[in-house]
Design a protein around this motif. Structure first.
Motif, mmCIF file in Angstrom:
data_model
loop_
_atom_site.group_PDB
_atom_site.id
_atom_site.type_symbol
_atom_site.label_atom_id
_atom_site.label_comp_id
_atom_site.label_asym_id
_atom_site.label_seq_id
_atom_site.Cartn_x
_atom_site.Cartn_y
_atom_site.Cartn_z
ATOM 1 N N LEU A 129 -30.778 -45.570 1.001
ATOM 2 C CA LEU A 129 -30.346 -44.183 1.168
ATOM 3 C C LEU A 129 -29.219 -43.861 0.188
ATOM 4 O O LEU A 129 -29.210 -42.802 -0.435
ATOM 5 N N ALA B 135 -38.631 -32.209 1.887
ATOM 6 C CA ALA B 135 -38.141 -32.611 3.207
ATOM 7 C C ALA B 135 -36.618 -32.546 3.288
ATOM 8 O O ALA B 135 -36.052 -32.540 4.373
ATOM 9 N N MET B 136 -35.977 -32.496 2.142
ATOM 10 C CA MET B 136 -34.523 -32.501 2.124
ATOM 11 C C MET B 136 -33.934 -31.098 2.245
ATOM 12 O O MET B 136 -32.750 -30.924 2.519
ATOM 13 N N MET B 137 -34.768 -30.085 2.061
ATOM 14 C CA MET B 137 -34.263 -28.707 2.094
ATOM 15 C C MET B 137 -33.956 -28.256 3.514
ATOM 16 O O MET B 137 -34.544 -28.736 4.474
ATOM 17 N N ASP B 138 -33.031 -27.312 3.621
ATOM 18 C CA ASP B 138 -32.860 -26.619 4.885
ATOM 19 C C ASP B 138 -34.145 -25.852 5.171
ATOM 20 O O ASP B 138 -34.786 -25.354 4.246
ATOM 21 N N TYR C 23 -29.269 -34.638 -11.105
ATOM 22 C CA TYR C 23 -28.982 -33.203 -11.140
ATOM 23 C C TYR C 23 -28.170 -32.843 -12.381
ATOM 24 O O TYR C 23 -28.321 -31.753 -12.935
ATOM 25 N N ARG D 273 -29.500 -36.909 6.519
ATOM 26 C CA ARG D 273 -30.498 -36.002 5.960
ATOM 27 C C ARG D 273 -31.453 -36.751 5.033
ATOM 28 O O ARG D 273 -32.664 -36.532 5.064
ATOM 29 N N MET D 274 -30.887 -37.632 4.231
ATOM 30 C CA MET D 274 -31.714 -38.416 3.319
ATOM 31 C C MET D 274 -32.692 -39.282 4.113
ATOM 32 O O MET D 274 -33.866 -39.396 3.754
ATOM 33 N N ALA E 4 -37.787 -27.096 -6.813
ATOM 34 C CA ALA E 4 -37.564 -28.102 -5.771
ATOM 35 C C ALA E 4 -36.186 -28.735 -5.944
ATOM 36 O O ALA E 4 -35.453 -28.932 -4.970
ATOM 37 N N MET E 5 -35.828 -29.042 -7.179
ATOM 38 C CA MET E 5 -34.505 -29.619 -7.435
ATOM 39 C C MET E 5 -33.409 -28.659 -6.987
ATOM 40 O O MET E 5 -32.432 -29.055 -6.367
ATOM 41 N N PHE E 6 -33.594 -27.407 -7.325
ATOM 42 C CA PHE E 6 -32.580 -26.404 -6.986
ATOM 43 C C PHE E 6 -32.361 -26.299 -5.475
ATOM 44 O O PHE E 6 -31.240 -26.412 -4.976
ATOM 45 N N PHE E 7 -33.446 -26.108 -4.753
ATOM 46 C CA PHE E 7 -33.316 -25.914 -3.303
ATOM 47 C C PHE E 7 -32.909 -27.201 -2.594
ATOM 48 O O PHE E 7 -32.124 -27.179 -1.640
ATOM 49 N N ALA E 8 -33.437 -28.328 -3.071
ATOM 50 C CA ALA E 8 -33.121 -29.591 -2.399
ATOM 51 C C ALA E 8 -31.664 -29.982 -2.607
ATOM 52 O O ALA E 8 -31.026 -30.527 -1.709
ATOM 53 N N TYR E 9 -31.130 -29.667 -3.781
ATOM 54 C CA TYR E 9 -29.744 -30.054 -4.034
ATOM 55 C C TYR E 9 -28.800 -29.314 -3.084
ATOM 56 O O TYR E 9 -27.774 -29.845 -2.679
ATOM 57 N N ARG E 10 -29.190 -28.105 -2.755
ATOM 58 C CA ARG E 10 -28.383 -27.351 -1.793
ATOM 59 C C ARG E 10 -28.362 -28.053 -0.443
ATOM 60 O O ARG E 10 -27.307 -28.165 0.199
ATOM 61 N N GLY E 11 -29.534 -28.504 -0.002
ATOM 62 C CA GLY E 11 -29.597 -29.216 1.265
ATOM 63 C C GLY E 11 -28.816 -30.522 1.185
ATOM 64 O O GLY E 11 -28.108 -30.911 2.120
ATOM 65 N N PHE E 12 -28.927 -31.143 0.058
ATOM 66 C CA PHE E 12 -28.292 -32.436 -0.190
ATOM 67 C C PHE E 12 -26.783 -32.378 0.011
ATOM 68 O O PHE E 12 -26.165 -33.312 0.521
ATOM 69 N N MET F 24 -29.779 -38.540 -6.791
ATOM 70 C CA MET F 24 -29.694 -37.073 -6.779
ATOM 71 C C MET F 24 -28.510 -36.606 -7.616
ATOM 72 O O MET F 24 -28.622 -35.663 -8.393
ATOM 73 N N LEU G 3 -38.087 -34.113 -1.867
ATOM 74 C CA LEU G 3 -37.207 -32.961 -2.082
ATOM 75 C C LEU G 3 -37.483 -31.870 -1.059
ATOM 76 O O LEU G 3 -36.566 -31.258 -0.512
ATOM 77 N N TYR H 6 -38.874 -21.593 -0.615
ATOM 78 C CA TYR H 6 -39.436 -22.399 -1.702
ATOM 79 C C TYR H 6 -40.958 -22.336 -1.675
ATOM 80 O O TYR H 6 -41.595 -22.124 -2.709
ATOM 81 N N ALA I 245 -35.505 -37.209 5.421
ATOM 82 C CA ALA I 245 -36.418 -36.837 4.336
ATOM 83 C C ALA I 245 -37.277 -38.034 3.927
ATOM 84 O O ALA I 245 -38.490 -37.913 3.747
ATOM 85 N N ALA J 224 -25.155 -29.820 1.654
ATOM 86 C CA ALA J 224 -24.764 -28.908 2.739
ATOM 87 C C ALA J 224 -23.961 -29.602 3.840
ATOM 88 O O ALA J 224 -22.923 -29.089 4.266
ATOM 89 N N GLN K 161 -24.583 -37.281 5.055
ATOM 90 C CA GLN K 161 -25.503 -37.158 3.936
ATOM 91 C C GLN K 161 -26.690 -38.114 4.078
ATOM 92 O O GLN K 161 -27.825 -37.760 3.776
ATOM 93 N N PHE L 177 -30.611 -32.608 -15.077
ATOM 94 C CA PHE L 177 -31.429 -31.431 -14.800
ATOM 95 C C PHE L 177 -30.820 -30.154 -15.368
ATOM 96 O O PHE L 177 -31.528 -29.275 -15.866
#
Lengths: 176, 176
Positions: free
Chosen positions: B29, B158-161, B40, A136-137, A35-43, B36, B156, B168, A140, A45, A133, B43
């Motif tokens: 926010l 909800a934050m993903m693309d 990270y 998106r936050m 979840a951290m991995f995929f969410a950080y990408r969205g974060f 994050m 997290l 995921y 979410a 983007a 940013q 992480f």
DNA sequence: GTATTAAGTCAGCCTTGTTGACATTGCCAG
DNA sequence: CTGGCAATGTCAACAAGGCTGACTTAATAC
């Protein structure tokens, strides 16, 4: 190895004490890692997309963010927050100062220090990045709800290195 | 400011509708954004330390993780998960295959495909990295508690693309 | 008056991302 | 069977952003 959680999971006779620890199984932990991995990408983007238009990258974004957050911060303080070497930071900072997004003022009490401020143009870019940013936050947060947000913050805070947690928390204190 | 949950908790007179949206203020926010960023770093810190001893980096860790997670996955699938170009992935994969950590087997039904598996040595390194990363995640989960963990995951996710959220979620389905 | 500190700089290196071009092999449709 | 497309691999070149090491300048601290 990898043991740890799975043992508990499949133990039918486990009592309440075991049961309340089900969220600590390897499966849950791995899911949290992913979840951290995929969410950080969205974060990252949305700001990344904006930065492409300029010749800036994520490092410039971080500098702008924390100078906006703590106007007048010194280079040394910024180094501590960002956790990079002064050579790395300097490259980024030089570009932002040369381009007129950040202003560097000689310290009043200690003239060796440089205090950093956003110029109007710097403020404009920071706002654009921050807006993207936060959008998106916000989405979410809204979709997950207030209690989830509290949990999100609690877990992230617990995941930080102690030194970084201290910095993270003290960012809010002096506040504006 | 600087408040976090305290605003909501301590405001006795606030109406319900207003109260439930206080967690969406810019201040909250921004705090989430900074959480994050700092989290990270924590992480990735432990695996990074291990990787230093080898001549590998974070990219190698990611490849090992997802090959471990989905043994027999194809290169194409891995490309989709990691979101990098095949040239980038290939550089990393080549090193891991040459070093005998990953095995590449020609596809059975479609011989153009290569199916990826960890060797014993690959499995060993993956375990070491995973153990370190899970230890921190476990400590964070334990200190925050099960409800916080659920919230953490919800935010997290909800934050993903959307595309990454799909990936995921489907990682858990086929199971192993 | 010397040592230390804050900042800046130069040079060089590494990892990891990118494009673009191209080769090989194998599947598949017509 | 043949041409087109798909999956993989590879070469070359480049950029961002980390890093180390060495060194300068200015100003503070002792």
């Amino acid at each position: 190895m990898t043991g740890d959680g799975s043992d508990m999971r499949d133990r039918p006779g486990a009592g309440q004490r075991g049961e309340t620890l089900l969220f600590l199984t390897d499966e849950h932990l791995r899911k949290g890692i992913e979840a951290m991995f995929f969410a950080y990408r969205g974060f990252t983007a949305d700001p990344d997309r904006i930065l492409e238009s300029y010749s800036y990258g994520r490092a410039h974004h971080r500098a702008l963010h924390f100078v906006h957050r703590s106007p007048g911060t010194t280079v040394n303080n910024l180094l501590g927050i960002l956790g990079v070497t002064k050579q790395s930071l300097n490259r980024v900072l030089r570009a932002l100062i040369d381009d007129g997004l950040i202003e560097s003022r000689v310290g009043h009490t200690d003239k060796r220090e440089r205090h950093l401020y956003l110029t109007e143009r710097g403020s404009d870019l920071e706002s654009a990045l921050s807006d993207a940013q936060r959008a998106r936050m916000r989405a979410a947060f809204r979709s997950a709800g207030p209690e989830a947000v509290a949990g999100f913050r609690a877990v992230l805070e617990a995941m930080m290195d102690p030194e970084m947690r201290r910095r993270y928390l003290s960012l809010s204190e002096g506040g504006h």
